[in-house]
Scaffold this active site. Structure first.
Site, PDB file in Angstrom:
ATOM      1  N   HIS A 116       0.808  -1.217   0.000  1.00 36.20           N
ATOM      2  CA  HIS A 116       0.000   0.000   0.000  1.00 36.20           C
ATOM      3  C   HIS A 116       0.843   1.270   0.000  1.00 36.20           C
ATOM      4  O   HIS A 116       0.324   2.353  -0.254  1.00 36.20           O
ATOM      5  CB  HIS A 116      -0.999  -0.003   1.168  1.00 36.20           C
ATOM      6  CG  HIS A 116      -0.437   0.291   2.510  1.00 36.20           C
ATOM      7  ND1 HIS A 116      -0.123  -0.693   3.421  1.00 36.20           N
ATOM      8  CD2 HIS A 116      -0.136   1.454   3.129  1.00 36.20           C
ATOM      9  CE1 HIS A 116       0.326  -0.146   4.538  1.00 36.20           C
ATOM     10  NE2 HIS A 116       0.342   1.169   4.388  1.00 36.20           N
ATOM     11  N   ASP A 149       0.231  -7.623   1.737  1.00 35.31           N
ATOM     12  CA  ASP A 149       0.607  -6.206   1.787  1.00 35.31           C
ATOM     13  C   ASP A 149       2.116  -6.046   1.726  1.00 35.31           C
ATOM     14  O   ASP A 149       2.719  -5.284   2.482  1.00 35.31           O
ATOM     15  CB  ASP A 149       0.036  -5.537   3.040  1.00 35.31           C
ATOM     16  CG  ASP A 149       0.084  -4.008   2.950  1.00 35.31           C
ATOM     17  OD1 ASP A 149       0.286  -3.491   1.830  1.00 35.31           O
ATOM     18  OD2 ASP A 149      -0.060  -3.349   3.990  1.00 35.31           O
ATOM     19  N   SER A 230       4.557   2.853   7.626  1.00 35.30           N
ATOM     20  CA  SER A 230       4.343   1.644   6.837  1.00 35.30           C
ATOM     21  C   SER A 230       5.579   1.270   6.035  1.00 35.30           C
ATOM     22  O   SER A 230       6.183   2.103   5.358  1.00 35.30           O
ATOM     23  CB  SER A 230       3.182   1.842   5.859  1.00 35.30           C
ATOM     24  OG  SER A 230       1.968   1.532   6.451  1.00 35.30           O
TER      25      SER A 230
END
Length: 382
Positions: A116, A149, A230
């Protein structure tokens, strides 16, 4: 209803019934796409001001002073070892721009991050890597895996980088100290510390374009993780990579203003994604273990009747491992090996922690009677 990875040919409309996992988890990326953007209706990307406002993507890099002579096992020593291996990733496309973090895994520029973080650049966007020494390089995406992810990118024209030391997430214990390093709100080279709060926490952050759930058995930590972290590193006190920071639990509603650390962050265990990273590095399609069923959460007890906690089978794919094991619609799966199954997301996350052709023991309940079978997991390889 959510599909256990994977039920070949299961249409997306048969998913997303009765989810009880952490669907409110917030992806800890930081993207601007006309304000905020979501993935699968469940994930929130916290917006960054593009004009250099506080916490914005244009926050200037700072020189980090670390004590390389600090004692072994100290946060200072961990920081000195790991900071050169963690990067800030900036992504831009016609749809918007944003930033996240990444971890250097080869001296010539291979970098591990979250899908992402870089998916905005999937169709002609640009990716730029900001290194700890203040230098920059453009990068290309080698491969992505939305189901875990995970993404691997390659910085161009670089050499002599410091790869991170890969550890083992299987060695983690609850209460163990860990350190998170990344670029929250664009603030590169940020170090935070905490403990492992829980292990194998089923975290559901949405679905991919095919309706398959992005669910993983996360390492939960109270180390401060915020939008922009992230893809960054979660390491032990030896500086070994044990997880990739990916999402947080939000303390408020589904708006960017509410997204921030409340001490509940989630990292993808490094053991789970190492085989996938190796596939992506080679330009191969990522593969995952699958059981060949669709499930929902087992219904709660009603009218004084007892119920079994677990994942209730809704559909069994023809020719699948599940069919060969004798599973039927209505069975409630309660354990996979020693992993207790508490619901549909729990089963998806547990199966995803294995690899194709792994042998596991599955326990289920049918009409109040417990049954077990030894099975070999299928693969979703096309």
């Amino acid at each position: 209803m959510p599909s256990v990875p994977g039920a070949p040919g299961t249409p997306p409309k048969k998913r997303a019934i009765g989810r009880t996992g952490l669907v409110a988890a917030v992806l800890a990326g930081a993207l601007v796409a006309g304000g905020t953007a979501g993935v699968g209706g469940a994930a929130i990307y916290d917006a960054l001001a593009g004009d250099g406002a506080t916490g914005g993507a244009n926050t200037p890099a700072t020189s980090q002073v670390v004590d390389a002579k600090a004692p072994e096992g100290s946060i200072e020593k961990v920081s000195a070892k790991v900071l050169p291996s963690v990067v800030k990733i900036e992504v831009a496309s016609q749809q918007g721009s944003g930033s996240g973090s990444g971890v250097v895994i080869s001296s010539d520029g291979t970098i591990l991050t979250n899908n992402h973080v870089v998916e905005l650049a999937a169709n002609g966007g640009t990716v730029t890597v900001d290194f700890n020494d203040g230098t920059k390089a453009s990068a290309e995406v080698l491969g992505t895996d939305p189901l875990t992810d995970t993404a691997v990118i390659k910085a161009k024209g670089v050499s002599g980088l410091t790869p991170i030391t890969i550890g083992k997430s299987a060695n983690l214990t609850v209460g163990q100290s860990v350190v998170a390093i990344g670029s929250p709100f664009g603030l590169d080279s940020t170090v935070t510390t905490g403990i492992v709060s829980a292990l194998n926490r089923p975290v559901n952050v949405g679905v991919d374009q095919n309706g398959a759930a992005t669910v993983y058995p996360a390492v939960q930590t109270d180390a401060a993780i915020n939008p922009g972290n992230s893809g960054g590193a979660l390491v032990d006190l030896n500086g070994n990579l044990v997880g990739i920071n990916a999402s947080i639990r939000s303390g408020g509603g589904a708006s960017s203003e509410d997204a921030g650390s409340i001490g509940i962050g989630f990292a993808i265990p490094i053991d789970e994604i190492r085989p996938i990273v190796e596939q992506l590095e080679k330009g191969e399609q990522a593969t995952h273990a699958q059981f060949g069923i669709s499930v929902s959460d087992a219904p709660a007890a009603q009218n004084g009747q007892n119920s079994v906690t677990g994942a209730q089978v809704q559909e069994v794919s023809s020719g699948s491992t599940a069919e060969k094991a004798g599973l039927q619609k209505g069975d409630v799966i309660t354990k996979v090996d020693d992993h207790v199954i508490t619901g549909s997301d729990s089963l998806v996350a547990t199966v995803r922690s294995y690899r194709p052709d792994d042998k596991v023991e599955v326990t289920w309940s049918r009409n109040g009677e417990e049954q077990t079978a030894q099975v070999t997991l299928d693969s979703d390889a096309s």
